[in-house]
Motif scaffolding. Structure first.
Motif, PDB file in Angstrom:
ATOM      1  N   GLY A   1       0.931  -0.948   0.134  1.00  0.00           N
ATOM      2  CA  GLY A   1       0.579  -0.153  -0.208  1.00  0.00           C
ATOM      3  C   GLY A   1       0.784   1.073   0.366  1.00  0.00           C
ATOM      4  N   PRO A   2       0.927   2.371   0.586  1.00  0.00           N
ATOM      5  CA  PRO A   2      -1.145   2.378   0.708  1.00  0.00           C
ATOM      6  C   PRO A   2      -1.952   2.525  -0.176  1.00  0.00           C
ATOM      7  CG  PRO A   2      -0.165   4.956   0.916  1.00  0.00           C
ATOM      8  CD  PRO A   2       0.873   4.164   0.752  1.00  0.00           C
TER       9      PRO A   2
ATOM     10  N   THR B   1      -4.727   4.077  -2.132  1.00  0.00           N
ATOM     11  CA  THR B   1      -6.514   5.383  -2.209  1.00  0.00           C
ATOM     12  C   THR B   1      -6.559   5.204  -3.656  1.00  0.00           C
ATOM     13  OG1 THR B   1      -4.702   7.244  -1.329  1.00  0.00           O
ATOM     14  CG2 THR B   1      -6.610   7.839  -2.306  1.00  0.00           C
TER      15      THR B   1
ATOM     16  N   TYR C   1     -10.012  -1.172  11.618  1.00  0.00           N
ATOM     17  CA  TYR C   1      -9.890   0.898  11.677  1.00  0.00           C
ATOM     18  C   TYR C   1      -9.382   1.679  12.388  1.00  0.00           C
ATOM     19  CZ  TYR C   1     -14.161  -1.391   9.198  1.00  0.00           C
ATOM     20  OH  TYR C   1     -14.892  -1.777   8.301  1.00  0.00           O
ATOM     21  N   PRO C   2      -9.521   2.660  12.100  1.00  0.00           N
ATOM     22  CA  PRO C   2      -8.284   3.567  12.388  1.00  0.00           C
ATOM     23  C   PRO C   2      -8.727   4.058  14.220  1.00  0.00           C
ATOM     24  CG  PRO C   2      -8.724   4.966  10.788  1.00  0.00           C
ATOM     25  CD  PRO C   2      -9.962   3.479  11.325  1.00  0.00           C
TER      26      PRO C   2
ATOM     27  N   SER D   1     -11.985   3.061   4.728  1.00  0.00           N
ATOM     28  CA  SER D   1     -10.637   3.422   4.983  1.00  0.00           C
ATOM     29  C   SER D   1     -10.513   2.537   6.600  1.00  0.00           C
ATOM     30  CB  SER D   1     -11.138   4.924   4.643  1.00  0.00           C
ATOM     31  OG  SER D   1     -11.123   5.577   4.135  1.00  0.00           O
TER      32      SER D   1
ATOM     33  N   VAL E   1      -6.795  -0.590   7.828  1.00  0.00           N
ATOM     34  CA  VAL E   1      -5.975  -1.681   7.038  1.00  0.00           C
ATOM     35  C   VAL E   1      -6.349  -2.710   7.437  1.00  0.00           C
ATOM     36  CG1 VAL E   1      -3.696  -1.774   7.613  1.00  0.00           C
ATOM     37  CG2 VAL E   1      -4.813   0.004   7.481  1.00  0.00           C
TER      38      VAL E   1
ATOM     39  N   THR F   1      -2.809  -3.965   3.820  1.00  0.00           N
ATOM     40  CA  THR F   1      -2.277  -2.554   3.310  1.00  0.00           C
ATOM     41  C   THR F   1      -3.476  -1.664   3.521  1.00  0.00           C
ATOM     42  OG1 THR F   1      -2.508  -4.579   1.461  1.00  0.00           O
ATOM     43  CG2 THR F   1      -3.317  -2.597   0.552  1.00  0.00           C
ATOM     44  N   GLN F   2      -3.186  -0.243   3.411  1.00  0.00           N
ATOM     45  CA  GLN F   2      -3.760   0.807   4.121  1.00  0.00           C
ATOM     46  C   GLN F   2      -4.515   1.277   3.268  1.00  0.00           C
ATOM     47  OE1 GLN F   2      -3.448   2.790   7.195  1.00  0.00           O
ATOM     48  NE2 GLN F   2      -5.673   3.753   6.072  1.00  0.00           N
TER      49      GLN F   2
ATOM     50  N   THR G   1      -7.493   3.962   1.433  1.00  0.00           N
ATOM     51  CA  THR G   1      -8.007   5.643   2.218  1.00  0.00           C
ATOM     52  C   THR G   1      -9.334   5.677   0.893  1.00  0.00           C
ATOM     53  OG1 THR G   1      -5.952   6.339   2.887  1.00  0.00           O
ATOM     54  CG2 THR G   1      -7.687   8.070   2.101  1.00  0.00           C
TER      55      THR G   1
END
Lengths: 113, 118
Positions: A9-10, A12, A39-40, A85, A87, A107-108, A110
């Protein structure tokens, strides 16, 4: 030994875009395959799983098919949302007497509005 | 909510100290796993217990130890802490130790304990 390789990643994407995150694995025996999502600021949540070849796991619009011939378990979603959004981690659960999860590097993703 | 409970959620401590992280597995789960998530190492398997007995060891340092008690809760002890031990420590649980190839035993994770060593 067992290993999982995930696409770097990331990533987008714009909202409503198609998502693919590639995952391939190396394992002996007959592993089970999983996608986890983080999630964040939160812990790991199970997203979907598949336990044998040609099984398709699905949840929340995400899908992944266990392909033994290509040793792959790619994650797909037809239309991503901003709330996706996070990871994403591909993982395999080894068969045998001591079962443990082996994770990919994550894998991030966004998603932009 | 996965049903796996970890405490504390956040912990800040100094180098050289010792901390204990606690995990309560999902009701009925006999197997407990500990994982470490750090920026440079990703998600690393540390150790697994099943019904009180150690069953598998991963990349666990000698300064770290764990145990699973008769009530099935588990503790991860981290001693002589170093800056590099700062990480998110996950506990996970599952029903059984082994299952057949087709049954796909699922492992559920807690929300983790954030450890910061300063």
């Amino acid at each position: 030994g067992n290993s999982v390789t995930q696409m770097e990643g990331p990533v987008t994407l714009s909202e409503e875009a198609f998502l693919t995150i590639n995952c391939t694995y190396t394992a002996t025996g007959y592993p089970s395959l999983f996608w986890y999502v983080q999630y964040p600021g939160e812990g790991l949540q199970l997203l979907l799983k598949a336990t044998k070849a040609d099984d398709k796991g699905s949840n929340k619009g995400f899908e992944a098919t266990y392909r033994k011939e290509t040793t792959s378990f790619h994650l797909e979603k037809g239309s991503v949302q901003v709330s996706d959004s996070a990871v994403y981690f591909c993982a395999l659960l080894s068969s045998g007497s001591a079962r443990q999860l082996t994770f990919g590097s994550g894998t991030q993703l966004t998603v932009l509005p | 909510d996965s049903g796996v409970t970890q405490t504390p959620k956040h912990l800040i401590t100094a180098t050289g100290q010792r901390v204990t992280l606690r995990c309560s597995p999902r009701s009925g789960d006999l197997s407990v796993y500990w994982y470490q998530q750090s920026l440079d190492q990703g998600l690393q398997f540390l150790i697994q217990y099943y019904n009180g007995e150690e069953r598998a060891k991963g990349n666990i340092l000698e300064r770290f130890s764990a145990q699973q008690f008769p009530d099935l809760h588990s503790e991860l002890n981290l001693s002589s802490l170093e800056l590099g031990d700062s990480a998110l420590y996950f506990c996970a649980s599952s029903v059984a130790l082994t299952t057949g190839a087709s049954s796909g035993n699922t492992i559920y994770f807690g929300e983790g304990s954030w450890l910061t060593v300063v």
